[in-house]
Design an enzyme around this catalytic site. Structure first.
Site, PDB file in Angstrom:
ATOM      1  N   LYS A   1       0.834  -1.201   0.000  1.00  0.00           N
ATOM      2  CA  LYS A   1       0.000   0.000   0.000  1.00  0.00           C
ATOM      3  C   LYS A   1       0.871   1.254   0.000  1.00  0.00           C
ATOM      4  O   LYS A   1       0.580   2.226  -0.707  1.00  0.00           O
ATOM      5  CB  LYS A   1      -0.934   0.000   1.227  1.00  0.00           C
ATOM      6  CG  LYS A   1      -2.069  -1.021   1.106  1.00  0.00           C
ATOM      7  CD  LYS A   1      -2.889  -1.174   2.383  1.00  0.00           C
ATOM      8  CE  LYS A   1      -3.893  -2.316   2.231  1.00  0.00           C
ATOM      9  NZ  LYS A   1      -4.739  -2.538   3.414  1.00  0.00           N
TER      10      LYS A   1
ATOM     11  N   ASP B   1     -11.113   3.068   4.209  1.00  0.00           N
ATOM     12  CA  ASP B   1     -11.450   1.647   4.037  1.00  0.00           C
ATOM     13  C   ASP B   1     -12.966   1.430   3.955  1.00  0.00           C
ATOM     14  O   ASP B   1     -13.414   0.354   3.580  1.00  0.00           O
ATOM     15  CB  ASP B   1     -10.928   0.832   5.232  1.00  0.00           C
ATOM     16  CG  ASP B   1      -9.612   0.130   4.925  1.00  0.00           C
ATOM     17  OD1 ASP B   1      -9.395  -0.229   3.758  1.00  0.00           O
ATOM     18  OD2 ASP B   1      -8.824  -0.078   5.870  1.00  0.00           O
TER      19      ASP B   1
ATOM     20  N   GLN C   1      -4.542  -1.359   9.566  1.00  0.00           N
ATOM     21  CA  GLN C   1      -4.488  -2.684   8.944  1.00  0.00           C
ATOM     22  C   GLN C   1      -5.048  -3.740   9.901  1.00  0.00           C
ATOM     23  O   GLN C   1      -4.687  -3.794  11.064  1.00  0.00           O
ATOM     24  CB  GLN C   1      -3.033  -3.012   8.560  1.00  0.00           C
ATOM     25  CG  GLN C   1      -2.852  -4.294   7.767  1.00  0.00           C
ATOM     26  CD  GLN C   1      -3.516  -4.253   6.386  1.00  0.00           C
ATOM     27  OE1 GLN C   1      -3.615  -3.204   5.759  1.00  0.00           O
ATOM     28  NE2 GLN C   1      -3.988  -5.392   5.919  1.00  0.00           N
TER      29      GLN C   1
HETATM   30  N1  GUN Z   1      -7.008  -6.663   6.162  1.00  0.00           N
HETATM   31  C1  GUN Z   1      -7.416  -7.424   5.122  1.00  0.00           C
HETATM   32  N2  GUN Z   1      -7.971  -6.647   4.172  1.00  0.00           N
HETATM   33  C2  GUN Z   1      -7.926  -5.393   4.624  1.00  0.00           C
HETATM   34  C3  GUN Z   1      -8.343  -4.143   4.090  1.00  0.00           C
HETATM   35  O1  GUN Z   1      -8.894  -4.017   2.985  1.00  0.00           O
HETATM   36  N3  GUN Z   1      -8.102  -3.063   4.856  1.00  0.00           N
HETATM   37  C4  GUN Z   1      -7.516  -3.159   6.073  1.00  0.00           C
HETATM   38  N4  GUN Z   1      -7.336  -2.042   6.766  1.00  0.00           N
HETATM   39  N5  GUN Z   1      -7.112  -4.278   6.600  1.00  0.00           N
HETATM   40  C5  GUN Z   1      -7.319  -5.400   5.878  1.00  0.00           C
END
Ligand code: GUN
Length: 281
Positions: free
Chosen positions: A52, A119, A96
């Site tokens: 990311k 998100d 995350q």
């Molecule tokens: N863990 C697995 N997928 C995601 C996501 O799309 N966003 C976040 N913040 N954590 C995750």
């Protein structure tokens, strides 16, 4: 059968975003900014966060990475989120998941102000989505809709079947398809006659995390098959929730794994960050 190329589409989207971040920077004299919080040592999360941050850089987004130890307390996490909430250089905050055991994701996510929730995980944003209002939507289901749009695959009036009801994928996916005027069925582990439900689908979205679960006998001739799964086979290879080799003979369109929905998730995260910045700057 037409292959839906998520990798190429994601690259196109990232190039479009680069233009928008450049314009933003000229207009406001600062970059679009995303704060990423990683708590603990989960190896998969470390890879996701690294990807990311790299994607942000390439799209002209400034990233603020914050790493807290596995033993971090709720107070530490909340005070970091408070500081980032007040920071005008931070347009989006991403925590995350999953979090270490001692921390409640519900409580920690709730500390993010809704306009920085890139998100789309907050109750406020999911509630707006459920009401059919403008909201920030979770990146993976948003990526599915973007692919359908860019491949000009009609959704209105179609029978859509979503396998899985997770808060991150299945539920928001079903709501997006409903908002796009599909007739939506959500299947899950307690669903009876799953095969019959799947066979009715014009659009079948698999998001259950079971390797090659969707077999050719579950797919209607000409269906659009979207594979959200990312699984590992016994020999360590990546595979989706769909038995791609056999299902592709029946599908009109199908997404591969890798190279389908995966790359779209990050592209849509970047899109959500740029949108949040443009809206709130
Ligand atoms: N863990 C697995 N997928 C995601 C996501 O799309 N966003 C976040 N913040 N954590 C995750």
């Amino acid at each position: 059968m037409k292959l839906i190329d998520g990798k190429q589409t994601a690259a196109d989207i990232r190039a479009e975003l680069k233009l928008r971040t450049t314009t933003f920077e000229k207009k406001y004299g600062k970059k679009v900014g995303l704060a990423v919080i990683l708590i603990g040592n989960d190896p998969a999360s470390q890879v996701y966060v690294r990807n990311k941050i790299k994607a942000c850089e390439e799209a002209g987004i400034r990233s603020f990475a914050h790493y807290l130890p596995e033993t971090a307390s709720e107070e530490e996490a909340l005070s970091l989120i408070d500081a980032l909430s007040a920071d005008e250089n931070v347009h989006g905050i991403l925590v995350q998941l999953p979090l270490p055991q001692q921390l409640s994701a519900e409580k920690i996510l709730a500390a993010i102000p809704p306009h920085k929730d890139v998100d789309g995980f907050l109750a406020e944003n999911i509630g707006k989505l459920a009401l059919g209002e403008e909201s920030t939507v979770a990146c993976t289901p948003l990526g599915v809709m973007e692919l359908l749009k860019r491949y000009q695959i009609p959704v209105k009036g179609k029978r859509a079947v979503v396998l899985g009801r997770s808060n991150i994928v299945g539920r928001p996916m079903a709501l997006l398809l409903l908002n796009a005027d599909a007739t939506v069925t959500v299947c899950h582990s307690k669903t009876l006659s799953l095969k019959e439900e799947c066979l009715r689908a014009d659009i079948l979205v698999a998001a259950i995390g079971k390797p090659k679960f969707v077999t050719a006998d579950m797919v209607k001739e000409g269906a659009v098959v979207i594979d959200v799964g990312i699984n590992r086979t016994e020999d360590g290879k990546l595979c989706g929730d769909v038995d791609f080799e056999n299902v592709k003979e029946k599908a009109s369109y199908i997404t591969p794994v890798p190279g389908g929905i995966g790359p779209m998730t990050i592209a849509m995260l970047l899109t959500n960050v740029v949108k949040a910045a443009e809206k709130n700057a």
